[in-house]
Design a protein around this motif. Structure first.
Motif, PDB file in Angstrom:
ATOM      1  N   THR A 272      10.454  12.548  -6.905  1.00 47.45           N
ATOM      2  CA  THR A 272      10.206  11.108  -6.802  1.00 47.45           C
ATOM      3  C   THR A 272       9.200  10.820  -5.696  1.00 47.45           C
ATOM      4  O   THR A 272       8.927  11.656  -4.831  1.00 47.45           O
ATOM      5  CB  THR A 272      11.499  10.334  -6.463  1.00 47.45           C
ATOM      6  N   HIS A 273       8.662   9.601  -5.729  1.00 47.22           N
ATOM      7  CA  HIS A 273       7.847   9.097  -4.627  1.00 47.22           C
ATOM      8  C   HIS A 273       8.326   7.688  -4.276  1.00 47.22           C
ATOM      9  O   HIS A 273       9.065   7.053  -5.020  1.00 47.22           O
ATOM     10  CB  HIS A 273       6.358   9.103  -4.977  1.00 47.22           C
ATOM     11  N   HIS A 274       7.886   7.208  -3.127  1.00 49.99           N
ATOM     12  CA  HIS A 274       8.372   5.941  -2.603  1.00 49.99           C
ATOM     13  C   HIS A 274       7.715   4.733  -3.269  1.00 49.99           C
ATOM     14  O   HIS A 274       6.569   4.792  -3.690  1.00 49.99           O
ATOM     15  CB  HIS A 274       8.109   5.857  -1.096  1.00 49.99           C
ATOM     16  N   HIS A 275       8.475   3.652  -3.301  1.00 51.13           N
ATOM     17  CA  HIS A 275       7.976   2.344  -3.729  1.00 51.13           C
ATOM     18  C   HIS A 275       8.471   1.329  -2.707  1.00 51.13           C
ATOM     19  O   HIS A 275       9.635   1.370  -2.293  1.00 51.13           O
ATOM     20  CB  HIS A 275       8.482   1.995  -5.125  1.00 51.13           C
ATOM     21  N   GLY A 276       7.611   0.407  -2.286  1.00 49.39           N
ATOM     22  CA  GLY A 276       7.931  -0.505  -1.195  1.00 49.39           C
ATOM     23  C   GLY A 276       9.015  -1.518  -1.472  1.00 49.39           C
ATOM     24  O   GLY A 276       9.592  -2.074  -0.534  1.00 49.39           O
ATOM     25  N   ASP A 277       9.335  -1.794  -2.719  1.00 50.59           N
ATOM     26  CA  ASP A 277      10.415  -2.735  -3.037  1.00 50.59           C
ATOM     27  C   ASP A 277      11.771  -2.054  -2.857  1.00 50.59           C
ATOM     28  O   ASP A 277      11.924  -0.864  -3.136  1.00 50.59           O
ATOM     29  CB  ASP A 277      10.305  -3.241  -4.473  1.00 50.59           C
TER      30      ASP A 277
ATOM     31  N   GLU B 217       0.843  -1.189   0.000  1.00 51.32           N
ATOM     32  CA  GLU B 217       0.000   0.000   0.000  1.00 51.32           C
ATOM     33  C   GLU B 217       0.879   1.241   0.000  1.00 51.32           C
ATOM     34  O   GLU B 217       1.821   1.349   0.801  1.00 51.32           O
ATOM     35  CB  GLU B 217      -0.918  -0.002   1.220  1.00 51.32           C
ATOM     36  N   HIS B 218       0.548   2.193  -0.878  1.00 55.11           N
ATOM     37  CA  HIS B 218       1.434   3.343  -1.076  1.00 55.11           C
ATOM     38  C   HIS B 218       1.701   4.099   0.215  1.00 55.11           C
ATOM     39  O   HIS B 218       2.841   4.516   0.481  1.00 55.11           O
ATOM     40  CB  HIS B 218       0.834   4.290  -2.118  1.00 55.11           C
ATOM     41  N   HIS B 219       0.691   4.293   1.048  1.00 53.00           N
ATOM     42  CA  HIS B 219       0.884   5.095   2.250  1.00 53.00           C
ATOM     43  C   HIS B 219       1.735   4.382   3.300  1.00 53.00           C
ATOM     44  O   HIS B 219       2.149   5.005   4.284  1.00 53.00           O
ATOM     45  CB  HIS B 219      -0.468   5.510   2.844  1.00 53.00           C
ATOM     46  N   LEU B 220       2.031   3.105   3.097  1.00 51.95           N
ATOM     47  CA  LEU B 220       2.910   2.383   4.011  1.00 51.95           C
ATOM     48  C   LEU B 220       4.332   2.255   3.466  1.00 51.95           C
ATOM     49  O   LEU B 220       5.223   1.762   4.174  1.00 51.95           O
ATOM     50  CB  LEU B 220       2.350   0.980   4.288  1.00 51.95           C
ATOM     51  N   ALA B 221       4.538   2.685   2.238  1.00 48.80           N
ATOM     52  CA  ALA B 221       5.870   2.611   1.628  1.00 48.80           C
ATOM     53  C   ALA B 221       6.674   3.841   2.017  1.00 48.80           C
ATOM     54  O   ALA B 221       6.981   4.704   1.193  1.00 48.80           O
ATOM     55  CB  ALA B 221       5.757   2.494   0.107  1.00 48.80           C
ATOM     56  N   ASN B 222       7.004   3.929   3.291  1.00 47.35           N
ATOM     57  CA  ASN B 222       7.754   5.056   3.817  1.00 47.35           C
ATOM     58  C   ASN B 222       8.939   4.558   4.636  1.00 47.35           C
ATOM     59  O   ASN B 222       8.846   3.510   5.292  1.00 47.35           O
ATOM     60  CB  ASN B 222       6.855   5.935   4.698  1.00 47.35           C
ATOM     61  N   PRO B 223      10.043   5.289   4.652  1.00 47.74           N
ATOM     62  CA  PRO B 223      11.242   4.798   5.349  1.00 47.74           C
ATOM     63  C   PRO B 223      11.058   4.678   6.853  1.00 47.74           C
ATOM     64  O   PRO B 223      11.672   3.816   7.482  1.00 47.74           O
ATOM     65  CB  PRO B 223      12.303   5.844   4.999  1.00 47.74           C
ATOM     66  N   TRP B 224      10.203   5.545   7.447  1.00 43.71           N
ATOM     67  CA  TRP B 224       9.992   5.442   8.898  1.00 43.71           C
ATOM     68  C   TRP B 224       9.178   4.214   9.257  1.00 43.71           C
ATOM     69  O   TRP B 224       9.048   3.881  10.431  1.00 43.71           O
ATOM     70  CB  TRP B 224       9.327   6.701   9.428  1.00 43.71           C
TER      71      TRP B 224
ATOM     72  N   THR C 224      18.567  -1.129   0.821  1.00 37.06           N
ATOM     73  CA  THR C 224      17.998   0.195   0.563  1.00 37.06           C
ATOM     74  C   THR C 224      16.671   0.402   1.292  1.00 37.06           C
ATOM     75  O   THR C 224      16.171   1.521   1.337  1.00 37.06           O
ATOM     76  CB  THR C 224      17.762   0.412  -0.940  1.00 37.06           C
ATOM     77  N   GLY C 225      16.092  -0.672   1.844  1.00 41.13           N
ATOM     78  CA  GLY C 225      14.821  -0.568   2.546  1.00 41.13           C
ATOM     79  C   GLY C 225      13.632  -0.463   1.600  1.00 41.13           C
ATOM     80  O   GLY C 225      12.659  -1.202   1.708  1.00 41.13           O
ATOM     81  N   LEU C 226      13.697   0.455   0.678  1.00 35.86           N
ATOM     82  CA  LEU C 226      12.694   0.684  -0.348  1.00 35.86           C
ATOM     83  C   LEU C 226      13.382   1.427  -1.487  1.00 35.86           C
ATOM     84  O   LEU C 226      14.612   1.494  -1.518  1.00 35.86           O
ATOM     85  CB  LEU C 226      11.495   1.464   0.195  1.00 35.86           C
ATOM     86  N   HIS C 227      12.663   1.970  -2.447  1.00 32.89           N
ATOM     87  CA  HIS C 227      13.308   2.773  -3.473  1.00 32.89           C
ATOM     88  C   HIS C 227      12.358   3.872  -3.921  1.00 32.89           C
ATOM     89  O   HIS C 227      11.220   3.964  -3.447  1.00 32.89           O
ATOM     90  CB  HIS C 227      13.784   1.907  -4.645  1.00 32.89           C
TER      91      HIS C 227
ATOM     92  N   ALA D 139      -3.977   6.840   2.044  1.00 30.45           N
ATOM     93  CA  ALA D 139      -4.216   5.580   1.342  1.00 30.45           C
ATOM     94  C   ALA D 139      -4.589   5.824  -0.119  1.00 30.45           C
ATOM     95  O   ALA D 139      -4.256   5.047  -1.003  1.00 30.45           O
ATOM     96  CB  ALA D 139      -5.313   4.797   2.049  1.00 30.45           C
ATOM     97  N   MET D 140      -5.305   6.910  -0.373  1.00 34.15           N
ATOM     98  CA  MET D 140      -5.667   7.295  -1.734  1.00 34.15           C
ATOM     99  C   MET D 140      -5.067   8.663  -2.018  1.00 34.15           C
ATOM    100  O   MET D 140      -4.987   9.517  -1.150  1.00 34.15           O
ATOM    101  CB  MET D 140      -7.184   7.355  -1.892  1.00 34.15           C
ATOM    102  N   ARG D 141      -4.646   8.873  -3.260  1.00 32.93           N
ATOM    103  CA  ARG D 141      -4.047  10.163  -3.600  1.00 32.93           C
ATOM    104  C   ARG D 141      -4.653  10.675  -4.899  1.00 32.93           C
ATOM    105  O   ARG D 141      -4.698   9.963  -5.896  1.00 32.93           O
ATOM    106  CB  ARG D 141      -2.531  10.038  -3.757  1.00 32.93           C
ATOM    107  N   THR D 142      -5.141  11.919  -4.866  1.00 36.19           N
ATOM    108  CA  THR D 142      -5.702  12.554  -6.056  1.00 36.19           C
ATOM    109  C   THR D 142      -5.022  13.903  -6.248  1.00 36.19           C
ATOM    110  O   THR D 142      -4.180  14.320  -5.464  1.00 36.19           O
ATOM    111  CB  THR D 142      -7.214  12.778  -5.902  1.00 36.19           C
ATOM    112  N   ASP D 143      -5.409  14.591  -7.291  1.00 34.69           N
ATOM    113  CA  ASP D 143      -4.874  15.927  -7.555  1.00 34.69           C
ATOM    114  C   ASP D 143      -5.776  17.022  -6.990  1.00 34.69           C
ATOM    115  O   ASP D 143      -5.580  18.197  -7.288  1.00 34.69           O
ATOM    116  CB  ASP D 143      -4.703  16.141  -9.065  1.00 34.69           C
ATOM    117  N   LYS D 144      -6.758  16.661  -6.178  1.00 36.38           N
ATOM    118  CA  LYS D 144      -7.655  17.655  -5.598  1.00 36.38           C
ATOM    119  C   LYS D 144      -6.898  18.571  -4.639  1.00 36.38           C
ATOM    120  O   LYS D 144      -6.062  18.119  -3.854  1.00 36.38           O
ATOM    121  CB  LYS D 144      -8.797  16.969  -4.853  1.00 36.38           C
ATOM    122  N   VAL D 145      -7.216  19.854  -4.702  1.00 35.07           N
ATOM    123  CA  VAL D 145      -6.598  20.819  -3.795  1.00 35.07           C
ATOM    124  C   VAL D 145      -7.688  21.601  -3.061  1.00 35.07           C
ATOM    125  O   VAL D 145      -8.827  21.700  -3.522  1.00 35.07           O
ATOM    126  CB  VAL D 145      -5.678  21.805  -4.552  1.00 35.07           C
TER     127      VAL D 145
END
Length: 459
Positions: free
Chosen positions: A415-420, A46-53, A278-281, A356-362
């Motif tokens: 860039t943004h995170h990827h869990g691999d 899940e994208h919101h969990l692909a963080n280094p912390w 690398t933990g993730l990339h 968990a979800m990401r859009t371009d809404k501002v």
């Protein structure tokens, strides 16, 4: 007892490393990859969990996010999970760590343990190493507004004199000149990683630990900020000229430094087994995103009349505020959630990178807020444009007219995170094509006679 060094290159994309190898720029990486081919690590999908912390606590504990529950930088200090350092000490292994990310120091007698600049956990080491640590904490806290206190300069000079390497002197001078006089902001990250690596090697030789980790964050930082300027990037996005002049390649610059670190390790610890992770990339980012930080968040909270017990900053745009009880935190959350911009179009993203979800809404609400009971996590939301100096914010009947002058540009997101991630081990002959990130913990234990998990995944 076998000597094992675990080099943690945060979020580094090995695909980019391979492209620089093809250009003939990274001979030590080329030698290492040929002798010990990297394999993929897999973790949170899940994208919101692909963080280094989140990912590095998984490395340090061998637990998934569902098991360790650490979602924010610094939160590991409030858990009782056993880290690899304690697990190894129980087996008679002497351990050491240089800036492990979101890791708690609960070791009984480490050779040295220098926490990352954001995690509240005990320091262990020499007086000169403490000077380096104290200075880097201040530099990290004031990174966005480029403030380096005179006291920190003095601490760095004294600490580096005892922990640095004479062979690195020309590198320090070049990077410092590049930063101060040639407007290469990224050189500061290179200097910091150069010093951490030198201090690690110096202390390793003096204290002779059996297992030692070195965490370097510069690759993550420069990929996030400057990937579009890299010769390894083949997309069509570009950084603004004011952010990174044409012809510069910050990622190349720091990878050349990392190549030197590998050469130093090969020369000064020739018999040590080396693991690298690398933990993730990171992958290229697809939307226009700017990050800012409030220069003095304490003054801002005071000026809006918020009463609280204590507060501390995290990495860049986020901070934590503690209250006397949950009721006061809930009241503050309600107030802070209403702070909005005045006189400028909607510009803050509704969903952040941790959503968990990401859009371009501002919209016009400036803070992303998480209620943690008696404390609040606050993040100045990323924006889709540069924040104008004339930006005002309104809070009830109060207006902060100079909000646009209270913030500093921190990042134009590349860039943004990827869990691999990637992992290699110079002492392994049985690495699968892919493996769970949790398995690194078990593989380290196995070096010293511990149990190995049964979780390997074949290609």
């Amino acid at each position: 007892m076998e000597k094992l060094v675990f080099l943690q290159l945060n979020e580094l994309n090995f695909d980019y490393v391979e492209r620089y190898i093809e250009q003939g720029l990274l001979p030590e990486f080329a030698r290492l990859f040929e002798a010990s081919p990297p394999v993929r690590t897999i973790s949170e999908t899940e994208h919101h969990l692909a963080n280094p912390w989140i990912q590095w606590p998984t490395v340090h504990t061998g637990l998934t996010y569902a098991e360790h529950g650490v979602f924010r930088l610094g939160d590991i200090a409030y858990t009782d999970h056993e880290h690899i350092y304690e697990a190894l000490e129980r087996r008679g292994v002497r351990v050491a760590a240089m800036s492990p990310f979101n890791a708690r120091n609960n070791a009984n007698d480490p050779a040295f343990f220098v926490p990352d600049p954001w995690t509240k956990t005990p320091f262990a080491g020499s007086w000169s190493l403490k000077l380096v640590y104290d200075a880097l904490v201040q530099v990290a806290d004031d990174y966005a507004n480029e403030k380096i206190a005179l006291s920190s300069m003095a601490k760095l000079a004294i600490g580096a004199a005892d922990n640095g390497k004479m062979s690195s002197l020309s590198g320090y001078l070049k990077d410092t000149v590049d930063y101060m006089f040639r407007k290469k902001r990224w050189s500061r990250a290179i200097v910091c990683d150069r010093l951490l690596a030198d201090a690690f090697l110096t202390q390793w030789k003096r204290t002779k630990p059996d297992f030692a980790t070195l965490f370097l964050n510069g690759s993550a930082h420069l990929q996030h900020h400057y990937l579009f300027a890299s010769s390894a990037y083949d997309g069509d996005r570009a950084n603004p000229a004011w952010h990174c002049p044409e012809g510069e390649d910050p990622l190349r610059d720091i990878l050349i430094r990392y190549d030197e670190v590998l050469a130093d390790m090969r020369r000064e610890m020739p018999d040590a087994r080396l693991m690298v992770a690398t933990g993730l990339h990171q992958d290229p980012h697809e939307r226009e995103t700017y990050y800012y930080r409030i220069d003095d968040h304490v003054a801002f909270l005071r000026d809006i009349g918020l009463e609280y017990k204590e507060t501390y900053r995290l990495m860049t745009e986020d901070f934590v505020v503690h209250f006397d009880d949950e009721a006061k935190a809930a009241e503050a959350e309600q107030r802070l959630s209403q702070i909005r911009t005045l006189g400028v179009p909607d510009m803050f993203y509704v969903e952040t990178g941790d959503s968990a979800m990401r859009t371009d809404k501002v919209f016009d609400r400036i803070f992303h807020i998480e209620n943690r009971g008696d404390s609040l996590y606050l993040q100045l939301r990323p924006s889709n444009v540069q924040i104008p100096e004339q930006t005002m914010v309104v809070h009830g009947n109060q207006t902060v007219a100079d909000f646009g002058k209270r913030v500093s540009f921190a990042q134009y997101k590349n860039t943004h995170h990827h869990g691999d991630g990637w992992f290699l081990d110079t002492g392994a002959t049985d690495l699968p094509a892919k493996m769970p990130l949790t398995e690194i913990f078990d593989r380290i234990l196995a070096v010293y006679g511990g149990e190995r998990a049964q979780a390997s995944i074949a290609a």
